[in-house]
Design a protein around this motif. Sequence first.
Motif, PDB file in Angstrom:
ATOM      1  N   GLY A 279       0.828  -1.208   0.000  1.00 35.08           N
ATOM      2  CA  GLY A 279       0.000   0.000   0.000  1.00 35.08           C
ATOM      3  C   GLY A 279       0.857   1.251   0.000  1.00 35.08           C
ATOM      4  O   GLY A 279       0.616   2.185  -0.763  1.00 35.08           O
ATOM      5  N   ALA A 280       1.877   1.257   0.862  1.00 34.02           N
ATOM      6  CA  ALA A 280       2.762   2.423   0.941  1.00 34.02           C
ATOM      7  C   ALA A 280       3.522   2.613  -0.371  1.00 34.02           C
ATOM      8  O   ALA A 280       3.698   3.746  -0.834  1.00 34.02           O
ATOM      9  CB  ALA A 280       3.739   2.277   2.098  1.00 34.02           C
TER      10      ALA A 280
ATOM     11  N   SER B 244       1.275   4.197  -2.711  1.00 27.92           N
ATOM     12  CA  SER B 244       1.143   5.611  -2.325  1.00 27.92           C
ATOM     13  C   SER B 244       2.275   6.443  -2.891  1.00 27.92           C
ATOM     14  O   SER B 244       2.060   7.550  -3.403  1.00 27.92           O
ATOM     15  CB  SER B 244       1.172   5.769  -0.809  1.00 27.92           C
ATOM     16  OG  SER B 244       0.158   5.040  -0.200  1.00 27.92           O
TER      17      SER B 244
ATOM     18  N   MET C 125       1.892   6.895  -6.616  1.00 27.88           N
ATOM     19  CA  MET C 125       0.806   7.849  -6.877  1.00 27.88           C
ATOM     20  C   MET C 125       1.254   9.270  -6.574  1.00 27.88           C
ATOM     21  O   MET C 125       0.924  10.209  -7.286  1.00 27.88           O
ATOM     22  CB  MET C 125      -0.406   7.522  -6.004  1.00 27.88           C
ATOM     23  CG  MET C 125      -0.998   6.169  -6.228  1.00 27.88           C
ATOM     24  SD  MET C 125      -2.151   6.168  -7.585  1.00 27.88           S
ATOM     25  CE  MET C 125      -3.475   7.130  -6.872  1.00 27.88           C
ATOM     26  N   PHE C 126       2.009   9.399  -5.484  1.00 24.68           N
ATOM     27  CA  PHE C 126       2.514  10.710  -5.094  1.00 24.68           C
ATOM     28  C   PHE C 126       3.407  11.274  -6.189  1.00 24.68           C
ATOM     29  O   PHE C 126       3.284  12.446  -6.577  1.00 24.68           O
ATOM     30  CB  PHE C 126       3.268  10.595  -3.773  1.00 24.68           C
ATOM     31  CG  PHE C 126       4.050  11.820  -3.411  1.00 24.68           C
ATOM     32  CD1 PHE C 126       3.400  13.014  -3.160  1.00 24.68           C
ATOM     33  CD2 PHE C 126       5.427  11.777  -3.319  1.00 24.68           C
ATOM     34  CE1 PHE C 126       4.110  14.150  -2.825  1.00 24.68           C
ATOM     35  CE2 PHE C 126       6.141  12.905  -2.994  1.00 24.68           C
ATOM     36  CZ  PHE C 126       5.484  14.093  -2.759  1.00 24.68           C
TER      37      PHE C 126
END
Lengths: 297, 280
Positions: A272-273, A276, A279-280
């Motif tokens: 998940g991280a 993230s 996506m960031f």
Amino acid sequence: MRTEVIAPAARTQLRSGFHFRRLVPLWLLLPSLLILLFVQFYPTAYTIYISLNRLRAGQMIWVGTANFERLFRDANFYESLQKSFTFVAATVIATVVLGLLVAVLLNQRSRFNPFYMVMLFVPWVISDVVAGTVWRWLFQQDYGLIQNLISPLTGGTSLYARPQGAMLIVILATIWRSLPFTSLLFLGALQHVSQEVLESAALDGASRFTSFFRVTLPIIRPTVMVAIILATIGGLNSVGVILTLTGNIPATETASVYLYEQGWRFGDFGLGAAISIIMFLINLILTLVYLRFQREE
Amino acid sequence: MVRSKRQKQFDSFIVNALLILVCLVSVFPVAYALSTSFKGETEVITRPPYFFPRTWTIAAYEQIFRSDLVRYHLWNTFVNAFGASILIVVVSVPAAYAFSRYKFRGSNILQLVILALIMIPTLTNLVALYRMASQLDLLNTNLVMIIIYVATGIPFGIWILKASIDAIPTEVEEAALIDGCGPLGVIRNIVIPLALPGLITTFLMEFVFYWNEFLIAVIMLSNNTMKTATVGLLDFQRSYEVAYHVWMAGSIIIIAPVLITFIVLRRQFFRAMLQGAVKG
């Protein structure tokens, strides 16, 4: 730049407290900065750390770039990115074009009927979850009002049953929700375009369309950029509308929904991280590209 | 390019017609939700569907008022959204004032960094925030929601408030400073009254946003008594498979308070927005 807040007379009076005065902006900013430090910057750094670990029985185990490698081999992730791209492109283009149209229409009127304005803003005050729920009901396969109207066109089958159909509903609902705010942004910008410039363009024989594209649009370009950035970020991170409208079926599993699923339904925080972070970076790159375009002017 | 009177009338007719169409499209899904919420459970599963209920009933609302949505979720939503919005304004006003009126080293960079935070999606930090909240034993509390909402709302708050403080002339403040008024006194006595439309707009936008917030809530709140309304509505979808009239009643209950707030504060909101509160 307003350099001098304090008039000369007051300055002599305050000279003894000079060092204190220099610290004034810092004191005023301190509460915001502390909150941002602990609840924005620290978590971002922590996300990077988590993305390099794997959580097992509550213990962090350093795995280096394994999460990212897993992600880059994951066909589902690429597909979800593709869906995000379709979703964002469609919603941003439609929202900006329709938003400009609505703003131009509103700008034709000298005063705004408050009743119209409130009606126009109804979608804005609505939660994405509520919007999803309401739109789901409109397109419900057996009893949905709109679904029944369009079913001759779709050959009697539900729009949901087709992957593109499900995506289309999600896109329509998102445009519906983001249109009012975008229109208002543009209307604010249009009202600052000077009447003289438009009149001189008209005197030069420019038609209304030419003068819109050649004169008005370049002037309001910064606002258009802001609207594009806000809509892009909103779209990339949209979860609520999708979750409630289609209930995370594969057809509408965008990268943000995929992240939600991996992180919380399957409890894979490391992955998940990692999503993230990717996506960031996508957000960051898109923002920089837009800003670059704007700077070139 | 002189346009005839008839041409002008025609233009204005087209403009009005298109605007009415846009308004109808905006309101239609909600209007249908409202009418569905007054239908009975057999009417929502009648084919073909129709707009108005044949027999009006408040059965769906009776069910909603007995549910956790009204018992817990709406109150939690209010506490989180209202608390966070007020705090955002309180913290952002001095910050926006500092950026607007003082020149200091790093001001521009700091403003750019804060602006960039708006571009960082909530989603990015959620994994870390979830871990932090669970280690601090803050999951399922109003406190954690307010803290995160404030942190995610401050950048936008500072951005809008700086624009409205920039628009205030500085002369009055200078006079007040000469009279020995400190910066906080100036903010309280001069900036806040003069920038009130901007303040109200900021509050309204943050309130609407956090009343409707879903993603942070669904991740941080699993305890039924602590959930917010948007999370509760998703539960509703899952537990009442085909009771669409109950879903719609729930949706209307969630929309009503925020819509009323918007209608009350709309004048300041539209004024501030049209003056360019959010600009490039």
